[in-house]
Design a protein around this motif. Structure first.
Motif, PDB file in Angstrom:
ATOM      1  N   UNK A  72     112.722 -45.472 -21.801  1.00 24.25           N
ATOM      2  CA  UNK A  72     111.476 -44.764 -21.554  1.00 24.25           C
ATOM      3  C   UNK A  72     111.176 -43.747 -22.638  1.00 24.25           C
ATOM      4  N   UNK A  73     109.884 -43.470 -22.830  1.00 23.87           N
ATOM      5  CA  UNK A  73     109.482 -42.392 -23.725  1.00 23.87           C
ATOM      6  C   UNK A  73     109.540 -41.081 -22.952  1.00 23.87           C
ATOM      7  N   UNK A  74     109.827 -40.012 -23.673  1.00 23.17           N
ATOM      8  CA  UNK A  74     109.950 -38.706 -23.033  1.00 23.17           C
ATOM      9  C   UNK A  74     108.609 -37.965 -23.108  1.00 23.17           C
ATOM     10  N   UNK A  94     116.444 -43.134 -21.997  1.00 22.39           N
ATOM     11  CA  UNK A  94     115.195 -42.629 -22.568  1.00 22.39           C
ATOM     12  C   UNK A  94     115.463 -41.955 -23.897  1.00 22.39           C
ATOM     13  N   UNK A  95     114.385 -41.782 -24.642  1.00 30.19           N
ATOM     14  CA  UNK A  95     114.477 -41.182 -25.971  1.00 30.19           C
ATOM     15  C   UNK A  95     113.768 -39.833 -25.937  1.00 30.19           C
ATOM     16  N   UNK A  96     114.491 -38.786 -26.311  1.00 31.30           N
ATOM     17  CA  UNK A  96     113.910 -37.453 -26.374  1.00 31.30           C
ATOM     18  C   UNK A  96     112.943 -37.344 -27.555  1.00 31.30           C
ATOM     19  N   UNK A  97     112.034 -36.376 -27.471  1.00 32.32           N
ATOM     20  CA  UNK A  97     111.114 -36.146 -28.588  1.00 32.32           C
ATOM     21  C   UNK A  97     111.836 -35.569 -29.795  1.00 32.32           C
ATOM     22  N   UNK A 102     122.374 -28.806 -28.333  1.00 31.38           N
ATOM     23  CA  UNK A 102     123.647 -28.426 -27.737  1.00 31.38           C
ATOM     24  C   UNK A 102     124.378 -29.683 -27.261  1.00 31.38           C
ATOM     25  N   UNK A 103     125.602 -29.490 -26.775  1.00 29.00           N
ATOM     26  CA  UNK A 103     126.383 -30.627 -26.277  1.00 29.00           C
ATOM     27  C   UNK A 103     126.593 -31.669 -27.365  1.00 29.00           C
ATOM     28  N   UNK A 104     126.318 -32.909 -27.046  1.00 30.53           N
ATOM     29  CA  UNK A 104     126.511 -34.005 -28.003  1.00 30.53           C
ATOM     30  C   UNK A 104     125.294 -34.208 -28.907  1.00 30.53           C
ATOM     31  N   UNK A 105     124.267 -33.375 -28.687  1.00 33.61           N
ATOM     32  CA  UNK A 105     123.059 -33.398 -29.524  1.00 33.61           C
ATOM     33  C   UNK A 105     122.394 -34.778 -29.541  1.00 33.61           C
ATOM     34  N   UNK A 106     122.366 -35.392 -28.364  1.00 35.77           N
ATOM     35  CA  UNK A 106     121.769 -36.724 -28.258  1.00 35.77           C
ATOM     36  C   UNK A 106     120.253 -36.674 -28.383  1.00 35.77           C
ATOM     37  N   UNK A 107     119.695 -37.707 -28.973  1.00 36.53           N
ATOM     38  CA  UNK A 107     118.258 -37.940 -28.865  1.00 36.53           C
ATOM     39  C   UNK A 107     118.000 -39.129 -27.957  1.00 36.53           C
ATOM     40  N   UNK A 108     118.932 -40.072 -27.963  1.00 34.79           N
ATOM     41  CA  UNK A 108     118.877 -41.198 -27.027  1.00 34.79           C
ATOM     42  C   UNK A 108     119.791 -40.887 -25.852  1.00 34.79           C
ATOM     43  N   UNK A 109     119.220 -40.856 -24.656  1.00 36.35           N
ATOM     44  CA  UNK A 109     120.007 -40.576 -23.452  1.00 36.35           C
ATOM     45  C   UNK A 109     120.263 -41.880 -22.709  1.00 36.35           C
ATOM     46  N   UNK A 110     121.512 -42.114 -22.350  1.00 38.00           N
ATOM     47  CA  UNK A 110     121.916 -43.358 -21.726  1.00 38.00           C
ATOM     48  C   UNK A 110     122.706 -44.185 -22.730  1.00 38.00           C
ATOM     49  N   UNK A 111     123.401 -45.174 -22.237  1.00 36.32           N
ATOM     50  CA  UNK A 111     124.250 -46.002 -23.101  1.00 36.32           C
ATOM     51  C   UNK A 111     123.422 -47.046 -23.830  1.00 36.32           C
ATOM     52  N   UNK A 112     123.546 -47.063 -25.148  1.00 35.82           N
ATOM     53  CA  UNK A 112     122.863 -48.053 -25.973  1.00 35.82           C
ATOM     54  C   UNK A 112     123.828 -48.530 -27.047  1.00 35.82           C
ATOM     55  N   UNK A 113     124.067 -49.827 -27.076  1.00 36.35           N
ATOM     56  CA  UNK A 113     124.979 -50.402 -28.053  1.00 36.35           C
ATOM     57  C   UNK A 113     124.193 -51.019 -29.209  1.00 36.35           C
ATOM     58  N   UNK A 114     124.742 -50.931 -30.426  1.00 38.16           N
ATOM     59  CA  UNK A 114     124.067 -51.563 -31.569  1.00 38.16           C
ATOM     60  C   UNK A 114     123.837 -53.051 -31.300  1.00 38.16           C
TER      61      UNK A 114
END
Length: 214
Positions: A72-74, A94-97, A102-114
């Motif tokens: 999903x888009x954020x 979902x993908x953050x804007x 902080x934390x792991x500094x994710x932009x993609x939230x949730x598990x995504x494999x190449x």
């Protein structure tokens, strides 16, 4: 009834899409617009929400049968991706804007494999800028982006060109042309307003449609 017409009726009924050609809204960019769109309202109407989520699931099944993950888009696309993913038995994220600071500094939230095959879920597409940012983040992470599903698209030339140049396919539940036609058929606007609305869609920076000159 065609799915695009049903969704158009739904969006008009709950004023998720609201036409006001004689008293235009002003966008942040300064452009005058005869239409206001807030698809978040679909989440608070159970019947419309059901139509939308079942519709999105149908679009995914029919157009992207190889999909493995929904993203999903954020923030507007998150709920729709979650519900549609539930209906299809698919994982979602979902993908953050922007990346977290902080934390792991994710932009993609949730598990995504190449290499995973992804469909992006968006609520609204106008010029295409925001959804293409999401697609680019996913591609950089190694995802194979099959395309996008969305609730509503304006069909603006700028958006269509941007998506084509980025080789991104979008399938929407309904579009500006259908909603304008249904709005006229059901008395939300006057029949003669349809040409004005389409003139806006074709060239948003040209305000000559205001006042009924088109």
């Amino acid at each position: 009834m065609e799915l695009s017409t049903q969704i158009a009726k739904d969006l008009l009924k709950i004023k998720a899409v609201f036409f006001r050609p004689d008293e235009p809204f002003t966008w942040a960019s300064g452009i005058k617009s005869p239409v206001y769109c807030d698809n978040r309202l679909t989440l608070t109407d159970v019947e419309v929400r059901t139509d939308v989520e079942k519709g999105l699931a149908t679009l995914v099944r029919e157009n992207y049968p190889e999909v493995e993950v929904l993203m999903g888009t954020s923030t507007a696309g998150i709920a729709h991706a979650a519900i549609t993913g539930h209906l299809l038995g698919l994982p979602m994220g979902y993908v953050r804007s922007g990346a977290k600071d902080h934390g792991r500094k994710n932009q993609i939230e949730g598990k995504l494999l190449p290499g995973q095959k992804v469909v992006v879920v968006e609520d609204l597409i106008s010029t295409g800028g925001s959804v293409l940012e999401v697609v680019n983040v996913l591609r950089e992470a190694g995802a194979q982006v099959l395309g996008v599903v969305s609730i509503f698209t304006y069909g603006m030339k700028k958006g269509l060109v941007r998506l084509a140049e980025a080789d991104v396919k979008n399938i929407s539940l309904t579009n500006f042309d259908v909603i304008a036609r249904v709005a006229a058929d059901e008395g939300y606007i006057q029949p003669e307003d349809v040409a004005r609305l389409l003139a806006f869609r074709d060239n948003p920076s040209d305000e000559s449609w205001i006042g009924g000159t088109k």
